[in-house]
Design a protein around this motif. Structure first.
Motif, PDB file in Angstrom:
ATOM      1  N   GLU A  14      47.567  52.024  49.215  1.00  0.00           N
ATOM      2  CA  GLU A  14      46.780  53.404  49.181  1.00  0.00           C
ATOM      3  C   GLU A  14      45.419  53.416  48.332  1.00  0.00           C
ATOM      4  O   GLU A  14      44.588  53.970  48.777  1.00  0.00           O
ATOM      5  N   SER A  15      45.821  53.003  47.196  1.00  0.00           N
ATOM      6  CA  SER A  15      44.699  53.214  46.145  1.00  0.00           C
ATOM      7  C   SER A  15      43.549  52.289  46.655  1.00  0.00           C
ATOM      8  O   SER A  15      42.281  52.495  46.327  1.00  0.00           O
ATOM      9  N   GLU A  16      43.411  51.568  47.674  1.00  0.00           N
ATOM     10  CA  GLU A  16      42.632  50.644  48.025  1.00  0.00           C
ATOM     11  C   GLU A  16      41.463  51.356  48.932  1.00  0.00           C
ATOM     12  O   GLU A  16      40.521  50.924  49.372  1.00  0.00           O
ATOM     13  N   ALA A  17      42.218  52.536  49.415  1.00  0.00           N
ATOM     14  CA  ALA A  17      41.371  53.229  50.468  1.00  0.00           C
ATOM     15  C   ALA A  17      40.080  53.660  50.122  1.00  0.00           C
ATOM     16  O   ALA A  17      39.083  53.641  50.800  1.00  0.00           O
ATOM     17  N   LEU A  18      39.884  53.968  49.018  1.00  0.00           N
ATOM     18  CA  LEU A  18      38.689  54.531  48.165  1.00  0.00           C
ATOM     19  C   LEU A  18      37.826  53.550  47.304  1.00  0.00           C
ATOM     20  O   LEU A  18      37.057  53.963  46.579  1.00  0.00           O
ATOM     21  N   LEU A  19      38.124  52.333  47.484  1.00  0.00           N
ATOM     22  CA  LEU A  19      37.345  51.195  47.072  1.00  0.00           C
ATOM     23  C   LEU A  19      35.797  51.527  47.290  1.00  0.00           C
ATOM     24  O   LEU A  19      35.515  51.752  48.231  1.00  0.00           O
ATOM     25  N   SER A  20      35.182  51.226  46.189  1.00  0.00           N
ATOM     26  CA  SER A  20      33.716  51.171  46.183  1.00  0.00           C
ATOM     27  C   SER A  20      33.311  49.956  46.644  1.00  0.00           C
ATOM     28  O   SER A  20      34.025  48.923  46.584  1.00  0.00           O
ATOM     29  N   GLU A  21      31.890  49.972  47.076  1.00  0.00           N
ATOM     30  CA  GLU A  21      31.276  48.712  47.580  1.00  0.00           C
ATOM     31  C   GLU A  21      31.423  47.723  46.529  1.00  0.00           C
ATOM     32  O   GLU A  21      31.738  46.338  46.427  1.00  0.00           O
ATOM     33  N   THR A  22      31.065  48.222  45.245  1.00  0.00           N
ATOM     34  CA  THR A  22      31.081  47.319  44.122  1.00  0.00           C
ATOM     35  C   THR A  22      32.384  46.596  43.566  1.00  0.00           C
ATOM     36  O   THR A  22      32.396  45.217  43.571  1.00  0.00           O
ATOM     37  N   GLN A  23      33.347  47.393  43.828  1.00  0.00           N
ATOM     38  CA  GLN A  23      34.738  47.106  43.765  1.00  0.00           C
ATOM     39  C   GLN A  23      35.170  45.932  44.912  1.00  0.00           C
ATOM     40  O   GLN A  23      35.738  44.860  44.582  1.00  0.00           O
ATOM     41  N   GLN A  24      34.692  46.225  46.083  1.00  0.00           N
ATOM     42  CA  GLN A  24      35.053  45.294  47.205  1.00  0.00           C
ATOM     43  C   GLN A  24      34.319  43.789  46.545  1.00  0.00           C
ATOM     44  O   GLN A  24      34.747  42.851  47.074  1.00  0.00           O
ATOM     45  N   ILE A  25      33.060  44.116  46.357  1.00  0.00           N
ATOM     46  CA  ILE A  25      32.239  42.590  45.965  1.00  0.00           C
ATOM     47  C   ILE A  25      33.099  41.959  44.884  1.00  0.00           C
ATOM     48  O   ILE A  25      33.218  40.772  44.828  1.00  0.00           O
ATOM     49  N   ILE A  26      33.559  42.521  43.954  1.00  0.00           N
ATOM     50  CA  ILE A  26      34.231  41.753  42.743  1.00  0.00           C
ATOM     51  C   ILE A  26      35.504  41.195  43.362  1.00  0.00           C
ATOM     52  O   ILE A  26      35.693  40.425  43.092  1.00  0.00           O
ATOM     53  N   TYR A  27      36.128  42.144  44.054  1.00  0.00           N
ATOM     54  CA  TYR A  27      37.555  41.624  44.693  1.00  0.00           C
ATOM     55  C   TYR A  27      37.174  40.180  45.431  1.00  0.00           C
ATOM     56  O   TYR A  27      37.964  39.159  45.554  1.00  0.00           O
ATOM     57  N   GLN A  28      36.007  40.204  46.288  1.00  0.00           N
ATOM     58  CA  GLN A  28      35.758  39.082  47.116  1.00  0.00           C
ATOM     59  C   GLN A  28      35.428  38.059  46.137  1.00  0.00           C
ATOM     60  O   GLN A  28      35.797  36.884  46.347  1.00  0.00           O
ATOM     61  N   ALA A  29      34.738  38.134  45.081  1.00  0.00           N
ATOM     62  CA  ALA A  29      34.215  37.168  44.183  1.00  0.00           C
ATOM     63  C   ALA A  29      35.581  36.658  43.597  1.00  0.00           C
ATOM     64  O   ALA A  29      35.677  35.438  43.266  1.00  0.00           O
ATOM     65  N   ILE A  30      36.566  37.467  43.144  1.00  0.00           N
ATOM     66  CA  ILE A  30      37.688  37.082  42.230  1.00  0.00           C
ATOM     67  C   ILE A  30      38.468  36.049  43.450  1.00  0.00           C
ATOM     68  O   ILE A  30      38.761  34.892  43.178  1.00  0.00           O
ATOM     69  N   ASP A  31      38.483  36.429  44.765  1.00  0.00           N
ATOM     70  CA  ASP A  31      39.207  35.682  45.675  1.00  0.00           C
ATOM     71  C   ASP A  31      38.600  34.343  46.002  1.00  0.00           C
ATOM     72  O   ASP A  31      39.469  33.452  46.296  1.00  0.00           O
ATOM     73  N   SER A  32      37.258  34.392  45.692  1.00  0.00           N
ATOM     74  CA  SER A  32      36.686  32.731  46.194  1.00  0.00           C
ATOM     75  C   SER A  32      36.852  32.080  44.784  1.00  0.00           C
ATOM     76  O   SER A  32      36.168  31.018  44.913  1.00  0.00           O
ATOM     77  N   LEU A  33      37.307  32.420  43.892  1.00  0.00           N
ATOM     78  CA  LEU A  33      37.343  31.681  42.796  1.00  0.00           C
ATOM     79  C   LEU A  33      38.429  30.435  42.857  1.00  0.00           C
ATOM     80  O   LEU A  33      39.388  30.745  43.722  1.00  0.00           O
ATOM     81  N   PRO A  34      38.249  29.140  42.473  1.00  0.00           N
ATOM     82  CA  PRO A  34      39.243  28.056  42.650  1.00  0.00           C
ATOM     83  C   PRO A  34      40.419  28.606  41.738  1.00  0.00           C
ATOM     84  O   PRO A  34      40.407  29.355  40.811  1.00  0.00           O
ATOM     85  N   ALA A  35      41.659  28.188  42.373  1.00  0.00           N
ATOM     86  CA  ALA A  35      43.052  28.666  41.858  1.00  0.00           C
ATOM     87  C   ALA A  35      43.216  28.515  40.327  1.00  0.00           C
ATOM     88  O   ALA A  35      43.652  29.609  39.652  1.00  0.00           O
ATOM     89  N   LYS A  36      42.632  27.557  39.691  1.00  0.00           N
ATOM     90  CA  LYS A  36      42.779  27.168  38.303  1.00  0.00           C
ATOM     91  C   LYS A  36      42.149  28.303  37.681  1.00  0.00           C
ATOM     92  O   LYS A  36      42.588  28.753  36.314  1.00  0.00           O
ATOM     93  N   TYR A  37      41.031  28.939  38.017  1.00  0.00           N
ATOM     94  CA  TYR A  37      40.319  30.068  37.262  1.00  0.00           C
ATOM     95  C   TYR A  37      40.682  31.285  37.814  1.00  0.00           C
ATOM     96  O   TYR A  37      40.697  32.275  36.759  1.00  0.00           O
ATOM     97  N   LYS A  38      41.168  31.455  38.867  1.00  0.00           N
ATOM     98  CA  LYS A  38      41.717  32.655  39.441  1.00  0.00           C
ATOM     99  C   LYS A  38      42.746  33.144  38.438  1.00  0.00           C
ATOM    100  O   LYS A  38      42.816  34.360  37.979  1.00  0.00           O
ATOM    101  N   SER A  39      43.856  32.135  38.291  1.00  0.00           N
ATOM    102  CA  SER A  39      45.049  32.791  37.684  1.00  0.00           C
ATOM    103  C   SER A  39      44.751  33.217  36.263  1.00  0.00           C
ATOM    104  O   SER A  39      45.042  34.269  35.475  1.00  0.00           O
ATOM    105  N   VAL A  40      43.638  32.272  35.447  1.00  0.00           N
ATOM    106  CA  VAL A  40      43.340  32.675  34.240  1.00  0.00           C
ATOM    107  C   VAL A  40      42.445  34.088  34.189  1.00  0.00           C
ATOM    108  O   VAL A  40      42.717  34.999  33.280  1.00  0.00           O
ATOM    109  N   MET A  41      41.605  34.089  35.026  1.00  0.00           N
ATOM    110  CA  MET A  41      40.937  35.398  35.107  1.00  0.00           C
ATOM    111  C   MET A  41      41.569  36.544  35.381  1.00  0.00           C
ATOM    112  O   MET A  41      41.237  37.646  34.854  1.00  0.00           O
TER     113      MET A  41
END
Lengths: 188, 204
Positions: free
Chosen positions: A118-145
């Motif tokens: 539910e909390s994702e419904a109001l995501l700002s554009e900036t937040q969406q961009i960050i989430y996409q950026a995190i999602d594109s991280l290679p796994a070994k960096y993703k877990s650490v970040m």
């Protein structure tokens, strides 16, 4: 000094189900957040949460009270996520068309899961961009970040969770941060 | 300062891991290098944006706790017992050994129902059916043991008398110089067998 987790694990070990339910209440949101960001899929995140607590329950007798409970549970959950990511990646491509049915690709085979928390419904554009950026991280960096920023763990704690030297964690945080900066830079 | 080093220090700064002097050095470099200043600004923003995400944590579905709790395995109840066995293997092995010993001994105890008479001086003893009689006026040198039979003493026994699984009658004329033992309980019998076995071994 006995913290609340140690007291609850001792009770749960004696068979007190309510104590275990309290452990679940304390950690399920944290683990869900971790898994959701690692896998970007609501169902899989729920699976990971469930599997994590099942493993915690089965291995309660092996839990070392000198270790922080959070470190232990994060290790279990992170390993499950990394395993899941590893299995997901190379097996098939969602974009590849299937042979037998025209116009069918991997996406249409997956039960649609457009519902986001539910909390994702109001995501700002900036937040969406960050989430996409995190999602594109290679796994070994993703877990650490994710452990560093979303779970607010110190470098030392991340090193305990992942069983790697602090220097390695540091390098990964630096590279991960640099990676995200480059992704976000055009949008800033 | 080289820009490479400056970038590395920027990250250390964001990790909260930069000494005061190094912070001053970094600041000096940033003032003189617009490119690094730009990169530092972007990194700082990235850092802040990332931290802000922890405030937007999605919560797990409410029924998830219930689902987790009902998926837990139920076999925990047996655990204390099994756990004890696992922790004390020697005690468990000893207990099983004793149980096996006990069962086999008891079954032997049931088996021999034949009359057995043991002693050094059996010539003086009269046996009628399952009755062992020491007649009046006779005296037996040494111990006498009777298993599975009635024992009637009219004469003298100059030693211990042991009666196993049977009855003992002593007439007024009877005289037994040693101890009289009447054994008819399984446990007593077992104890007798064990001590006998040990003294047998000792005297052999």
């Amino acid at each position: 000094m006995d913290n609340i987790e140690n007291r609850l694990t001792k009770l749960a070990l004696k068979g007190d189900q309510r104590a275990f339910a309290e452990i679940v209440e304390l950690y399920k949101d944290k683990i869900y957040h971790l898994a959701y960001r690692m896998l970007s899929n609501r169902h899989e995140a729920e699976d990971i949460v469930q599997e994590t607590f099942l493993r915690v329950y089965r291995n309660l007798d092996r839990y070392d009270q000198n270790q922080k409970f959070s470190t232990w549970i994060y290790r279990i959950a992170t390993n499950l996520c990394i395993d899941r990511l590893r299995k997901k990646k190379p097996t098939y491509s969602l974009d590849a068309e299937m042979n037998d049915q025209e116009g069918m690709d991997g996406y249409s085979m997956i039960p649609s899961d457009n519902r986001t928390p539910e909390s994702e419904a109001l995501l700002s554009e900036t937040q969406q961009i960050i989430y996409q950026a995190i999602d594109s991280l290679p796994a070994k960096y993703k877990s650490v970040m994710i452990l560093r920023y979303l779970q607010d763990l110190s470098l030392q704690e991340i090193s305990d969770v992942l069983g790697m030297p602090v220097t390695t964690i540091k390098t990964r945080v630096h590279r991960g941060r640099e990676f995200l900066r480059k992704k976000l830079e055009p949008k800033m | 300062m080289e820009c490479n080093l400056a970038v590395s220090l920027m990250h250390d700064y964001l990790d909260d891991d930069l000494s005061k002097e190094q912070q001053m050095e970094l600041k000096a470099h940033l003032l003189s290098c617009p490119a690094c200043r730009m990169q530092f600004k972007e990194l700082e923003q990235t850092d802040m944006l990332m931290f802000s995400l922890s405030h937007h944590a999605p919560s797990a579905p409410l029924e998830l706790t219930q689902r987790i709790m009902s998926a837990l395995p139920q076999e925990k109840k047996q655990q204390p017992w099994l756990g004890w066995i696992r922790r004390h293997p020697a005690v468990t092995a000893a207990a099983i050994f004793l149980i096996v010993m006990f069962i086999s001994s008891v079954s032997f105890w049931d088996q021999d129902s034949q009359l057995v008479v043991k002693g050094n001086d059996l010539d003086q003893v009269v046996i009628e059916g399952d009755t062992v009689i020491v007649p009046e006026g006779k005296s037996i040198a040494g111990n006498l043991t009777v298993e599975n039979g009635k024992t009637k003493i009219y004469g003298e026994v100059n030693g211990n008398l042991t009666v196993i699984d049977g009855s003992l009658y002593q007439a007024s004329t009877a005289h037994i110089s040693g101890k009289v033992k009447n054994i008819d309980q399984a446990l007593d019998w077992l104890w007798y067998k064990i001590t006998n076995a040990f003294s047998d071994v000792a005297y052999r």
